[in-house]
Design an enzyme around this catalytic site. Structure first.
Site, PDB file in Angstrom:
ATOM      1  CG  ASP A 187       5.317  -1.557  -3.385  1.00 42.82           C
ATOM      2  OD1 ASP A 187       5.059  -2.176  -2.343  1.00 42.82           O
ATOM      3  OD2 ASP A 187       5.544  -0.331  -3.408  1.00 42.82           O
ATOM      4  CG  ASP A 189       1.662   1.079   1.116  1.00 35.17           C
ATOM      5  OD1 ASP A 189       0.604   0.543   0.739  1.00 35.17           O
ATOM      6  OD2 ASP A 189       1.998   1.152   2.305  1.00 35.17           O
ATOM      7  CD  GLU A 196       4.582   4.242   1.444  1.00 34.48           C
ATOM      8  OE1 GLU A 196       4.600   3.182   2.108  1.00 34.48           O
ATOM      9  OE2 GLU A 196       5.019   4.322   0.278  1.00 34.48           O
ATOM     10  NE  ARG A 232       7.873   2.163   8.945  1.00 34.87           N
ATOM     11  CZ  ARG A 232       7.844   1.798   7.669  1.00 34.87           C
ATOM     12  NH1 ARG A 232       7.229   2.580   6.778  1.00 34.87           N
ATOM     13  NH2 ARG A 232       8.384   0.669   7.274  1.00 34.87           N
ATOM     14  CG  ASP A 343       7.450   3.030  -4.215  1.00 35.45           C
ATOM     15  OD1 ASP A 343       7.484   4.040  -3.489  1.00 35.45           O
ATOM     16  OD2 ASP A 343       7.105   1.915  -3.805  1.00 35.45           O
ATOM     17  CG  ASN A 346      10.528  -3.533   1.359  1.00 33.87           C
ATOM     18  OD1 ASN A 346      11.335  -4.334   1.812  1.00 33.87           O
ATOM     19  ND2 ASN A 346       9.224  -3.659   1.518  1.00 33.87           N
TER      20      ASN A 346
END
Length: 410
Positions: A187, A189, A196, A232, A343, A346
């Site tokens: 991953d 971010d 992020e 977002r 983390d 997702n």
């Protein structure tokens, strides 16, 4: 004919020639070497040699077993070392089943933590066959080779102990799979980079608070990722596209990220990133770090401004798992030899699909699902879970003319 053994254990100050001197002495006797173990801690050597011979006391150039015993004692005296000798019978000891690697990370690592972990291993009816230090800075990492344990049961028991002792513990099966070439899928971010990206963009758009709240809920698994992403991104409508360059300059790699990628690339690993973030940022990371494969979302830009929409299929939780499978096919690597690192919620499908799933400073939902959890802020500690020591990393860097990394390498 009955086989007998002699176990020789030398302890004392380490110096060049100890091992050659002992074996030079043993060469005068008709014995075979069965096993050798050697370790040096703070300049003090422990050398164990198991030899085997047939029938009664061996005879030959050096004489009887008593003569060999005396010869070894003379070597120890000359070297200023202590020696312990023990005779026995070769019983053809069977290798215990369920061989595992248990990796322990602490910052710092306290004796109570190792006591608790060793106690749990013993309670599981398992045995610690070997212990090795893989790192002492910026964290201490100890690897234990364990036999005779059920992997799932031991992982569960040690996970509970790790929480009590505030350390990280990983349990992996031993064998060839741990050593074969792997694909690392990570991953971006809050894993490869700090923070992020969408929040950095939101800061330029003046909607940081709203985006931050939605991001936190999505990472905890409280919101559908695709829906939360669209919500977002809509808040970014009208943001000038030149904000991408500003954000690229603001991105900070997680400490140890460069070391991790550089080391694995040396070992011919394939490295991939998969992100719910945006290609406008991840493409620069691919170029900078020499990453092999990548997948991320793309923000739509019209007339130099963001439209508040995403172009194409969204890389969400299932999309990350599909990307891992696609990268594995492209690299010609079985899924069982892949490692996924993330983390948040997702990353759950990707972590579950990989041969080894690692939660890095992750939300509880991911830590519970992963094979291993790392809760120190250094990404290169992942190397220790792959059996690569800090000493080996620093030696490789030195050969390439790179400065040794400090306590918090980049």
């Amino acid at each position: 004919m009955k086989q007998r053994t002699l176990l020789i254990t030398l302890t004392g100050p380490d110096r060049p020639g100890v091992t050659s001197r002992l074996f030079g002495t043993l060469a005068s006797f008709p014995v075979n070497v069965v096993d050798v173990e050697q370790v040096v801690i703070r300049g003090r050597l422990v050398l164990g040699v198991l030899v085997m011979y047939a029938g009664g006391p061996p005879t030959g150039t050096g004489g009887t077993l008593g003569a060999m015993w005396a010869a070894v004692e003379r070597v120890a005296e000359d070297l200023g070392m202590e020696v312990e000798l023990a005779t026995g019978t070769d019983t053809k000891e069977k290798r215990r089943r369920g061989r595992l690697h248990v990796t322990v990370l602490g910052e710092p690592l306290q004796p109570a933590a190792l006591a608790g972990i060793a106690g749990r291993i013993a309670a599981a009816g398992a045995n610690i066959d070997r212990i090795e230090r893989l790192a002492h800075l910026p964290v201490t990492c100890i690897e234990l080779e364990v036999s005779g344990a059920d992997p799932a049961a031991l992982r569960h028991a040690l996970a509970a102990e790790a929480v009590l002792q505030q350390v990280d513990v990983a349990v992996q099966r031993s064998g060839l799979l741990r050593r074969t070439k792997k694909l690392i899928v990570m991953d971006v971010d809050s894993t490869l980079i700090q923070g992020e990206v969408i929040e950095l963009l939101a800061a330029h758009a003046g909607c940081m608070d709203e985006v931050e709240k939605i991001t936190s809920a999505a990472m905890r698994g409280e919101l559908d990722f695709a829906a939360s992403l669209r919500e977002r991104v809509a808040l970014l409508e009208g943001l000038p596209a030149d904000a991408f360059e500003a954000v690229r300059q603001e991105v900070v790699l997680t400490p140890g990220a460069r070391t991790l990628v550089r080391t694995l690339k040396r070992l011919d690993y394939r490295f991939a990133i998969v992100s719910g973030g945006f290609t406008q940022i991840t493409d620069a990371l691919v170029e900078e770090l020499g990453i092999d494969y990548s997948a991320a979302n793309t923000l739509e830009v019209v007339n130099g401004k963001l439209t508040g929409r995403v172009v194409g299929e969204i890389v969400d939780r299932p999309g990350k798992a599909r990307a891992l499978e696609r990268f594995a096919r492209q690299a010609g690597i079985p899924i069982s030899q892949t490692v996924a690192i993330g983390d948040g919620a997702n990353d759950l499908d990707m972590i579950g699909a990989a041969g080894l799933g690692i939660a890095f400073n992750a939300k509880p939902v991911l830590q519970d699902a992963a094979d291993a959890a790392v809760n120190v802020p250094y990404l290169d500690t992942i190397l220790y879970l792959l059996g690569i020591s800090r000493e080996e990393v620093e030696a490789a860097d030195a050969e390439d003319g790179l400065a040794a990394p400090g306590p918090a390498p980049a």
